[in-house]
Scaffold this active site. Sequence first.
Site, mmCIF file in Angstrom:
data_model
loop_
_atom_site.group_PDB
_atom_site.id
_atom_site.type_symbol
_atom_site.label_atom_id
_atom_site.label_comp_id
_atom_site.label_asym_id
_atom_site.label_seq_id
_atom_site.Cartn_x
_atom_site.Cartn_y
_atom_site.Cartn_z
ATOM 1 N N ILE A 1 -6.125 -23.734 27.546
ATOM 2 C CA ILE A 1 -5.697 -24.772 26.594
ATOM 3 C C ILE A 1 -4.223 -24.604 26.231
ATOM 4 O O ILE A 1 -3.470 -25.575 26.205
ATOM 5 C CB ILE A 1 -6.592 -24.737 25.326
ATOM 6 C CG1 ILE A 1 -8.052 -25.030 25.720
ATOM 7 C CG2 ILE A 1 -6.114 -25.748 24.300
ATOM 8 C CD1 ILE A 1 -9.076 -24.746 24.627
ATOM 9 N N GLU B 1 -14.603 -22.044 7.419
ATOM 10 C CA GLU B 1 -15.162 -23.345 7.742
ATOM 11 C C GLU B 1 -16.590 -23.479 7.240
ATOM 12 O O GLU B 1 -17.344 -22.523 7.396
ATOM 13 C CB GLU B 1 -15.137 -23.524 9.264
ATOM 14 C CG GLU B 1 -14.288 -24.709 9.683
ATOM 15 C CD GLU B 1 -14.033 -24.713 11.171
ATOM 16 O OE1 GLU B 1 -14.855 -25.263 11.902
ATOM 17 O OE2 GLU B 1 -12.983 -24.155 11.569
ATOM 18 N N ARG C 1 -9.151 -20.684 16.323
ATOM 19 C CA ARG C 1 -10.192 -20.403 15.342
ATOM 20 C C ARG C 1 -9.510 -20.119 14.010
ATOM 21 O O ARG C 1 -8.432 -19.482 13.974
ATOM 22 C CB ARG C 1 -11.023 -19.185 15.754
ATOM 23 C CG ARG C 1 -12.032 -19.458 16.859
ATOM 24 C CD ARG C 1 -13.214 -20.294 16.379
ATOM 25 N NE ARG C 1 -14.223 -20.519 17.390
ATOM 26 C CZ ARG C 1 -14.267 -21.577 18.212
ATOM 27 N NH1 ARG C 1 -13.361 -22.525 18.143
ATOM 28 N NH2 ARG C 1 -15.240 -21.702 19.099
ATOM 29 N N HIS D 1 -12.160 -29.786 12.709
ATOM 30 C CA HIS D 1 -12.586 -29.144 13.965
ATOM 31 C C HIS D 1 -13.029 -30.197 15.006
ATOM 32 O O HIS D 1 -14.163 -30.157 15.497
ATOM 33 C CB HIS D 1 -13.719 -28.145 13.677
ATOM 34 C CG HIS D 1 -13.822 -27.041 14.706
ATOM 35 N ND1 HIS D 1 -14.241 -25.772 14.417
ATOM 36 C CD2 HIS D 1 -13.564 -27.028 16.047
ATOM 37 C CE1 HIS D 1 -14.248 -25.031 15.510
ATOM 38 N NE2 HIS D 1 -13.833 -25.783 16.525
HETATM 39 N N1 LIG Z 1 -10.542 -26.340 17.893
HETATM 40 C C1 LIG Z 1 -11.412 -26.559 18.860
HETATM 41 O O1 LIG Z 1 -12.224 -27.468 18.818
HETATM 42 C C2 LIG Z 1 -11.371 -25.688 20.056
HETATM 43 C C3 LIG Z 1 -11.710 -26.240 21.302
HETATM 44 C C4 LIG Z 1 -11.703 -25.398 22.410
HETATM 45 C C5 LIG Z 1 -11.351 -24.067 22.269
HETATM 46 N N2 LIG Z 1 -11.029 -23.577 21.058
HETATM 47 C C6 LIG Z 1 -10.621 -22.171 20.913
HETATM 48 O O2 LIG Z 1 -9.565 -21.931 21.844
HETATM 49 C C7 LIG Z 1 -9.754 -20.654 22.443
HETATM 50 C C8 LIG Z 1 -9.059 -20.606 23.780
HETATM 51 O O3 LIG Z 1 -9.732 -21.387 24.746
HETATM 52 P P1 LIG Z 1 -9.278 -21.369 26.291
HETATM 53 O O4 LIG Z 1 -10.262 -22.150 27.054
HETATM 54 O O5 LIG Z 1 -7.826 -21.694 26.408
HETATM 55 O O6 LIG Z 1 -9.474 -19.814 26.589
HETATM 56 P P2 LIG Z 1 -8.663 -18.879 27.591
HETATM 57 O O7 LIG Z 1 -9.479 -17.649 27.710
HETATM 58 O O8 LIG Z 1 -8.311 -19.637 28.824
HETATM 59 O O9 LIG Z 1 -7.307 -18.575 26.804
HETATM 60 C C9 LIG Z 1 -7.191 -17.646 25.779
HETATM 61 C C10 LIG Z 1 -5.898 -16.874 25.999
HETATM 62 O O10 LIG Z 1 -5.676 -16.042 24.873
HETATM 63 C C11 LIG Z 1 -5.045 -14.877 25.356
HETATM 64 N N3 LIG Z 1 -5.130 -13.792 24.373
HETATM 65 C C12 LIG Z 1 -6.194 -13.008 24.071
HETATM 66 N N4 LIG Z 1 -5.834 -12.115 23.124
HETATM 67 C C13 LIG Z 1 -4.537 -12.354 22.835
HETATM 68 C C14 LIG Z 1 -3.609 -11.770 21.938
HETATM 69 N N5 LIG Z 1 -3.949 -10.740 21.147
HETATM 70 N N6 LIG Z 1 -2.360 -12.272 21.881
HETATM 71 C C15 LIG Z 1 -2.004 -13.307 22.683
HETATM 72 N N7 LIG Z 1 -2.831 -13.900 23.547
HETATM 73 C C16 LIG Z 1 -4.081 -13.427 23.624
HETATM 74 C C17 LIG Z 1 -5.797 -14.575 26.652
HETATM 75 O O11 LIG Z 1 -5.086 -13.677 27.483
HETATM 76 C C18 LIG Z 1 -5.941 -15.970 27.238
HETATM 77 O O12 LIG Z 1 -4.882 -16.294 28.102
HETATM 78 C C19 LIG Z 1 -11.285 -20.506 22.500
HETATM 79 O O13 LIG Z 1 -11.676 -19.162 22.547
HETATM 80 C C20 LIG Z 1 -11.743 -21.194 21.228
HETATM 81 O O14 LIG Z 1 -11.870 -20.264 20.189
HETATM 82 C C21 LIG Z 1 -11.053 -24.354 19.944
HETATM 83 O O1 LIG Z 2 -14.709 -23.340 21.193
HETATM 84 C C1 LIG Z 2 -14.899 -24.553 21.303
HETATM 85 O O2 LIG Z 2 -15.316 -25.073 22.347
HETATM 86 C C2 LIG Z 2 -14.588 -25.471 20.152
HETATM 87 O O3 LIG Z 2 -14.284 -24.875 19.004
HETATM 88 C C3 LIG Z 2 -15.433 -26.670 20.026
HETATM 89 O O4 LIG Z 2 -15.173 -27.462 21.115
#
Ligand SMILES: NC(=O)c1ccc[n+]([C@@H]2O[C@H](COP(=O)([O-])OP(=O)(O)OC[C@H]3O[C@@H](n4cnc5c(N)ncnc54)[C@H](O)[C@@H]3O)[C@@H](O)[C@H]2O)c1
Ligand SMILES: O=C(O)[C@H](O)CO
Length: 386
Positions: A176, A302, A273, A320
Amino acid sequence: MAKPVSIEVWNPNGKYRVISTKPMPGTRWINLLIEQDCRVEICTEKKTILSVEDIIALIGNKCDGVIGQLTEDWGDTLFAALSRAGGKAFSNMAVGYNNVDVNAANKCGVAVGNTPGVLTETTAELAASLSLAAARRIVEADEFMRAGLYDGWLPHLFVGNLLKGQTVGVIGAGRIGSAYARMMVEGFKMNLIYYDLYQATRLEKFVTAYGEFLKSNGEQPVYWKRASSMDEVLREADVISLHPVLDKTTYHLINKESLATMKKEAILVNCSRGPVVDEVALVEHLKQNPMFRVGLDVFEDEPFMKPGLAEMKNAVVVPHIASASKWTREGMATLAALNVLGKIKGYPVWGNPNQVEPFLNENAPPPAACPSIVNTKALGLPVSKL
Ligand SMILES: NC(=O)c1ccc[n+]([C@@H]2O[C@H](COP(=O)([O-])OP(=O)(O)OC[C@H]3O[C@@H](n4cnc5c(N)ncnc54)[C@H](O)[C@@H]3O)[C@@H](O)[C@H]2O)c1
Ligand SMILES: O=C(O)[C@H](O)CO
C-alpha cells in the site's frame, strides 16, 4: 451460558459448516463455498462488534472454518473453541491481522488467512484523498459552505498547501505504501523519501523512470531517497503517510518526540492502524500547531477518538473506510472464503500472496489453493507450484 446469536443459513445440507461472523459484500464468496458442499452460516446479529462469547456460541460443537473481522479478538479462547469443534481454518477479512494471535492459532493447528493485494490501490487512493483533503482544507471549507458563511471570494479564504514539487514521505513502503507513493509522485510530481526495513526496488525504479520522463519533456524531474531512519523522513517530508503493519516495532511510532521533529506545516496521514500513532500526543500537537494537519482513517481506541480530536479543525477523520470500494470489499470476501475453503479441501497455499488476481476473476473458477495463509511455515503447509 452464552446467548444464541441470530444467523442466516445457506445450503443447509452442505457437508462442511463454514461461519462468517458478518454479512459480507457480494454473493460470489457464498456461491464458491456452496459449490464445494459447504453449509454457510452468516451471523446477522445487530451489534457491530461481536464478543468472544458471541463467537463461541456461533462456532458451536461442529465448525470447519470461520471467516472473521478485524474487530474481533482471535486469541487462545477462540482458537481453542474452533479446534474443539473440529475447525482447521480461520480467515480475517482484512490484510492486517494484529487482532489475531497467530501463536495461539499455531498451537491449535489452525491456518490463519488474510486478504492482501485486492485492497492495495483502494487503500492507497483513500490515503491520497486524505492527503488532499488535509492539504486543501476540504472538510473545513465544506462545513463553511453548508453553514451559509460564504459571502464572496477572498484572497485569504482557506489557503492550504501546494503539493507539486514538495516531498512526500512514506513510512512502510510495502504494497500500500508503494502504491500511495506512486500516486503522489506521478499525480502531483512530488519527490519521495521513504523508510522501510526493506528496499522498495520497484518503487525506486518507477520514480527514477518517471523523473527521466519528466526531464525529457523539459519539466522538473522528481527524485527518490531511501532514508536510513524514520526521523530523516519526518524532518524532510511535507506530507507523511503511515503504512507499516502494527506490531511491537511500530506501536506509537509517531509520538510526542517524533511529532516535534516534523515540519510545523506538515501533513500526517494514517491509514495503517490507530496505535501506530500516540493519539493523545497528536491532539496536543494539533492544538499547539494549527497549521499542522492530519488525515486519519484509523484510531487508537477504535471506534472511539481520544478526547479533543473531534474538535480539531486541522484534522480530517473518517471511520476506517480505506478499503471500502465495492470491487475491493467483494474481493476481500472472496479471498477470505477461499482461504477457509482451501484449507477445508486440503489445497496447498498459493505461492505469491502479492498476486491474487486469478482468485478474483469472476469468469473462471479460482485456482485450487488458499490465496494467503500467514502461518504456512509454522504449520508446515504445502505450497502450490501453480
Ligand atoms: N485503513 C485500512 O482500511 C487499511 C486497509 C488495508 C491495510 N491496512 C493496514 O496497512 C498495513 C499494510 O498493508 P500492506 O498490504 O501494505 O502490507 P505490506 O506487508 O505489504 O507492507 C507493510 C510494510 O511495512 C514495513 N514495516 C514493518 N515494520 C516496519 C517498521 N518498524 N518501520 C518501517 N516499516 C516497517 C514492512 O517491511 C512492509 O514493507 C496492514 O498491515 C494493515 O494494518 C489498513
Ligand atoms: O487491514 C485491513 O485490511 C483493513 O484495515 C480493512 O480493509
